[in-house]
Design an enzyme around this catalytic site. Structure first.
Site, PDB file in Angstrom:
ATOM      1  N   GLU A 134     -14.464   6.735  13.137  1.00  0.00           N
ATOM      2  CA  GLU A 134     -14.229   7.203  14.507  1.00  0.00           C
ATOM      3  C   GLU A 134     -13.589   8.600  14.524  1.00  0.00           C
ATOM      4  O   GLU A 134     -12.777   8.928  13.676  1.00  0.00           O
ATOM      5  CB  GLU A 134     -13.308   6.210  15.212  1.00  0.00           C
ATOM      6  N   LYS A 168     -17.256   5.260  24.148  1.00  0.00           N
ATOM      7  CA  LYS A 168     -16.298   4.168  24.000  1.00  0.00           C
ATOM      8  C   LYS A 168     -15.882   3.611  25.362  1.00  0.00           C
ATOM      9  O   LYS A 168     -15.446   4.350  26.242  1.00  0.00           O
ATOM     10  CB  LYS A 168     -15.074   4.679  23.238  1.00  0.00           C
ATOM     11  N   CYS A 180     -13.710   1.015  17.509  1.00  0.00           N
ATOM     12  CA  CYS A 180     -12.311   0.691  17.294  1.00  0.00           C
ATOM     13  C   CYS A 180     -11.758  -0.360  18.269  1.00  0.00           C
ATOM     14  O   CYS A 180     -11.979  -1.551  18.075  1.00  0.00           O
ATOM     15  CB  CYS A 180     -11.478   1.974  17.336  1.00  0.00           C
TER      16      CYS A 180
END
Length: 259
Positions: free
Chosen positions: A41, A110, A144
């Site tokens: 990431e 995200k 994540c």
């Protein structure tokens, strides 16, 4: 399918240095054509969020050219971790996926922003998932903190038919035990392969824990790296997914009308 995890350190707020570092790792990792290669990431900037106006990639243009060239050069499927991207007056944490001919197969912003690293103060959340048909399987990207939301994984598995989840991350060492357990849980409950690629090293506020992993649909760990900068490769048997799903038909036995 061969899987290569590039578990890297990231230089804080230095996109050009990080791009060069990715290129070096690809040169030394002995990449196999048509394998799946995954970066961590925010590999371009790290979490230098206060300087995004200076260092975020405008519309992801530089990142897309770079990843396309790498994918074509090595003839690989490339999940480009994620990068800090600027679009208009907004900033995103964005994944790009490329195919062996250098074609962009999709992107993902995200969805769940992590307050402990102040993402919600600087970044705009995405509002849709990404599922990519690789021919042999369907791949979905998470990033994540998304790992803590099982309903987001189940939605992709049940509606998009995802059988392979990829999770680039910057997961701190202090919570690395949760990282390991959550990767196993998402694999078991969705009867899918789950691949987590975490960074190592540190930034001004965090020490990052590595332990990038490949987990099969039974929750067995096929590959786990340590806390050092390294590349790891393993092979997965995609036929195992159907075998596991036939043995315990979780998706058939769901009662979504009650949830």
């Amino acid at each position: 399918m061969k899987i290569t995890l590039l578990q890297m350190d990231i230089q804080y707020g230095q996109p050009q240095a990080n791009m060069f570092h990715v290129e070096q790792w690809c040169e030394t990792a002995k990449l196999v054509p048509h394998s799946l290669v995954i970066l961590p990431e925010m590999w371009n900037t790290g979490y230098d969020l206060t300087r995004l106006a200076e260092i975020a990639d405008v519309k992801g243009q530089q990142t897309q050219v770079f990843l396309s060239l790498l994918a074509r050069k090595y003839q690989i499927y490339l999940v480009g971790g994620s990068v800090a991207l600027k679009r208009g007056n907004e900033y995103y944490n964005t994944t790009f996926v490329y195919g062996p001919s250098g074609e962009c197969l999709g992107s993902y912003n995200k969805v769940h922003l992590f307050r402990l690293m102040q993402e919600e103060k600087f970044l705009t959340a995405g509002d849709q998932g990404l599922s990519v048909d690789l021919g042999e399987t369907v791949l979905s990207c998470m990033i994540c903190y998304d790992l803590r939301f099982p309903e987001w994984f189940r939605k992709q598995a049940s509606e998009a038919g995802t059988k392979l989840f990829v999770v680039p991350a910057q997961w701190p060492l202090v919570r690395i035990d949760a990282w390991r357990k959550l990767l196993l849980a998402r694999a078991i409950e969705n009867q899918a392969f789950v691949i987590g690629v975490n960074r190592v090293g540190s930034d001004p506020d965090n020490q990052f824990g590595g332990h990038s992993m490949v987990v099969d649909p039974l929750g067995q760990i096929l590959l786990e790296l340590d806390e050092q900068e390294t590349a790891g490769t393993t092979t997965i048997d995609l036929a195992l997914i159907e075998e596991v799903r036939k043995g315990i038909p979780v998706f058939h036995d769901r009662r979504p009308e009650l949830y």
